[in-house]
Design an enzyme around this catalytic site. Structure first.
Site, PDB file in Angstrom:
ATOM      1  N   LYS A  34       0.859  -1.187   0.000  1.00 24.80           N
ATOM      2  CA  LYS A  34       0.000   0.000   0.000  1.00 24.80           C
ATOM      3  C   LYS A  34       0.892   1.233   0.000  1.00 24.80           C
ATOM      4  O   LYS A  34       2.064   1.165   0.368  1.00 24.80           O
ATOM      5  CB  LYS A  34      -0.908   0.060   1.252  1.00 24.80           C
ATOM      6  CG  LYS A  34      -0.178   0.121   2.607  1.00 24.80           C
ATOM      7  CD  LYS A  34       0.231   1.482   3.098  1.00 24.80           C
ATOM      8  CE  LYS A  34       0.944   1.394   4.422  1.00 24.80           C
ATOM      9  NZ  LYS A  34       1.751   2.623   4.735  1.00 24.80           N
TER      10      LYS A  34
ATOM     11  N   PRO B 162       9.678  -4.666   0.095  1.00 22.44           N
ATOM     12  CA  PRO B 162      10.801  -4.391   1.006  1.00 22.44           C
ATOM     13  C   PRO B 162      10.302  -4.087   2.420  1.00 22.44           C
ATOM     14  O   PRO B 162       9.180  -3.582   2.603  1.00 22.44           O
ATOM     15  CB  PRO B 162      11.488  -3.176   0.397  1.00 22.44           C
ATOM     16  CG  PRO B 162      10.567  -2.626  -0.617  1.00 22.44           C
ATOM     17  CD  PRO B 162       9.579  -3.674  -0.983  1.00 22.44           C
TER      18      PRO B 162
ATOM     19  N   PHE C 105      10.482  -2.240   6.304  1.00 21.93           N
ATOM     20  CA  PHE C 105      10.759  -0.869   6.791  1.00 21.93           C
ATOM     21  C   PHE C 105      10.630   0.129   5.656  1.00 21.93           C
ATOM     22  O   PHE C 105      11.448   1.035   5.514  1.00 21.93           O
ATOM     23  CB  PHE C 105      12.176  -0.785   7.377  1.00 21.93           C
ATOM     24  CG  PHE C 105      12.370  -1.632   8.583  1.00 21.93           C
ATOM     25  CD1 PHE C 105      13.079  -2.816   8.497  1.00 21.93           C
ATOM     26  CD2 PHE C 105      11.812  -1.279   9.799  1.00 21.93           C
ATOM     27  CE1 PHE C 105      13.243  -3.621   9.609  1.00 21.93           C
ATOM     28  CE2 PHE C 105      11.980  -2.079  10.921  1.00 21.93           C
ATOM     29  CZ  PHE C 105      12.701  -3.252  10.830  1.00 21.93           C
TER      30      PHE C 105
ATOM     31  N   LEU D 134       5.421   0.518   3.129  1.00 23.19           N
ATOM     32  CA  LEU D 134       4.562  -0.105   2.105  1.00 23.19           C
ATOM     33  C   LEU D 134       3.650  -1.178   2.698  1.00 23.19           C
ATOM     34  O   LEU D 134       2.913  -1.837   1.971  1.00 23.19           O
ATOM     35  CB  LEU D 134       5.443  -0.723   0.996  1.00 23.19           C
ATOM     36  CG  LEU D 134       6.329   0.268   0.234  1.00 23.19           C
ATOM     37  CD1 LEU D 134       7.269  -0.489  -0.707  1.00 23.19           C
ATOM     38  CD2 LEU D 134       5.481   1.270  -0.551  1.00 23.19           C
TER      39      LEU D 134
ATOM     40  N   GLY E 280       4.619  -6.344   6.058  1.00 24.76           N
ATOM     41  CA  GLY E 280       4.278  -7.285   7.124  1.00 24.76           C
ATOM     42  C   GLY E 280       2.789  -7.243   7.430  1.00 24.76           C
ATOM     43  O   GLY E 280       2.158  -8.277   7.654  1.00 24.76           O
TER      44      GLY E 280
ATOM     45  N   SER F  76       0.339  -6.425   5.390  1.00 22.19           N
ATOM     46  CA  SER F  76      -0.398  -7.050   4.290  1.00 22.19           C
ATOM     47  C   SER F  76      -0.340  -8.574   4.405  1.00 22.19           C
ATOM     48  O   SER F  76      -1.344  -9.273   4.202  1.00 22.19           O
ATOM     49  CB  SER F  76       0.201  -6.615   2.947  1.00 22.19           C
ATOM     50  OG  SER F  76      -0.459  -7.237   1.877  1.00 22.19           O
TER      51      SER F  76
ATOM     52  N   ASP G  98      -1.875  -1.023  10.185  1.00 24.05           N
ATOM     53  CA  ASP G  98      -2.145  -1.106   8.747  1.00 24.05           C
ATOM     54  C   ASP G  98      -2.873  -2.389   8.353  1.00 24.05           C
ATOM     55  O   ASP G  98      -3.305  -2.525   7.208  1.00 24.05           O
ATOM     56  CB  ASP G  98      -0.821  -1.029   7.965  1.00 24.05           C
ATOM     57  CG  ASP G  98      -0.185   0.344   8.086  1.00 24.05           C
ATOM     58  OD1 ASP G  98       0.993   0.484   7.724  1.00 24.05           O
ATOM     59  OD2 ASP G  98      -0.877   1.268   8.550  1.00 24.05           O
TER      60      ASP G  98
END
Ligand SMILES: C[C@](O)(CO)[C@H](O)COP(=O)(O)OP(=O)(O)OC[C@H]1O[C@@H](n2ccc(N)nc2=O)[C@H](O)[C@@H]1O
Ligand SMILES: Nc1ncnc2c1ncn2[C@@H]1O[C@H](COP(=O)(O)OP(=O)(O)OP(=O)(O)O)[C@@H](O)[C@H]1O
Length: 257
Positions: free
Chosen positions: A11, A96, A98, A101, A104, A106, A138
């Site tokens: 994301k 990637p 940290f 995005l 973890g 997701s 998230d």
């Protein structure tokens, strides 16, 4: 992909504003958008390991893996422990770490959705979200599987936002951005909170409209704290590139379908 495989998308935060402090946390006002071109793949494969097992290339030991945390939250549901005695979890990592995005997060959400399906748990999205929020801010966004959403609270309030699918390009400098440190600097040096009126205005705007009216600092309240902690990030702040989450990734919208 085998028959028990799902894509676990990344994301970006089109905008990320802080609305208030909640204990040691901060309530967000943010547009989350799925990155269709960047995803991990999660598969359940038959194996006779007789214990829960995750196979993949992670920068952490199993006990701190977000997928393991998700498993521990559902292991007492009917049939789950038995299922994962006979199936291992394979995660083909591309997102990637940290990076801002949601990699973890997701993965944890996709795992919950897959376990719900293949263990026949029949949990609703809201019931899954109640579990998801215990893993990270998230995770709920990914449970709902929206392409775009307006997210508030600590990330647990997720409202679908109707707009065209966006093609998003990301670049991720090899700088491990520590989310806690960036929020701490935000709180100490850059604290501000968005008004209800401004939040309501932003939530009605399309993502492309927001990006053409905001610069990188105005779009993400965590950008200035991030570059004050990791000054080399600023080299990547090119024209039409924006900052996602607490970094280190930058993104731009390349096409609207
Ligand atoms: C920045 C975002 O990625 C936006 O999408 C998320 O809000 C991050 O949320 P998250 O993944 O749950 O963040 P974590 O990496 O677990 O949080 C690390 C630390 O960041 C701070 N933190 C995190 C999220 C938040 N809304 N307020 C905070 O103050 C807290 O001190 C927390 O202990
Ligand atoms: N399934 C996973 N995939 C990647 N990293 C994971 C996973 N589970 C735990 N981690 C660990 O979580 C930390 C952060 O990983 P990552 O940044 O991908 O998660 P995130 O918080 O969802 O994303 P963001 O970068 O947006 O904060 C790293 O220490 C990583 O080793």
């Amino acid at each position: 992909m085998n028959e028990m495989s799902e894509k676990s998308y990344a994301k970006v935060n089109i905008f990320l504003k802080i609305s208030k402090k909640r204990d040691e946390y901060h309530e967000l006002v943010s547009r989350f958008v799925r990155v269709h071109s960047l995803y991990d793949t999660i598969s359940f494969i038959k194996s006779s390991r007789k214990a829960f097992c995750i196979i993949g290339n992670f920068g952490c030991k199993m006990e701190t893996n977000t997928v393991y945390k998700a498993y521990k939250l559902i292991e007492n549901f009917e049939g789950v422990e038995e299922f994962f005695k006979n199936y291992s979890v394979i995660i083909d990592k591309n997102i990637p770490e940290f990076a801002g995005l949601g990699g973890g997060s997701s993965n944890a959400a996709t795992f919950l959705l897959m376990a719900n399906k293949y263990c026949n748990l029949n949990l609703s999205k809201d019931e899954l979200c109640y579990i998801a929020v215990k893993i990270g801010a998230d995770v709920p966004f990914f449970v709902y599987e929206y392409d775009s959403a307006n997210v508030t609270g600590i990330g647990e309030i997720v409202e679908k936002f109707e707009e065209e699918i966006l093609d998003i390009q990301t670049i991720t400098p090899k700088i491990k951005c520590n989310t806690g440190e960036i929020f701490k600097v935000f709180r100490e040096k850059f604290y501000k909170q968005i008004s209800k009126e401004e939040s309501d205005r932003l939530f009605k705007m399309k993502s492309t409209e927001i990006l053409s009216n905001f610069d990188i600092k105005e779009a993400n309240d965590l950008y200035e704290p991030a570059i004050s902690v990791y000054s080399q990030l600023e080299e990547y702040a090119k024209e039409n590139w924006f900052f996602s989450g607490s970094g280190s990734s930058f993104f731009k919208v390349t096409h609207v379908k």
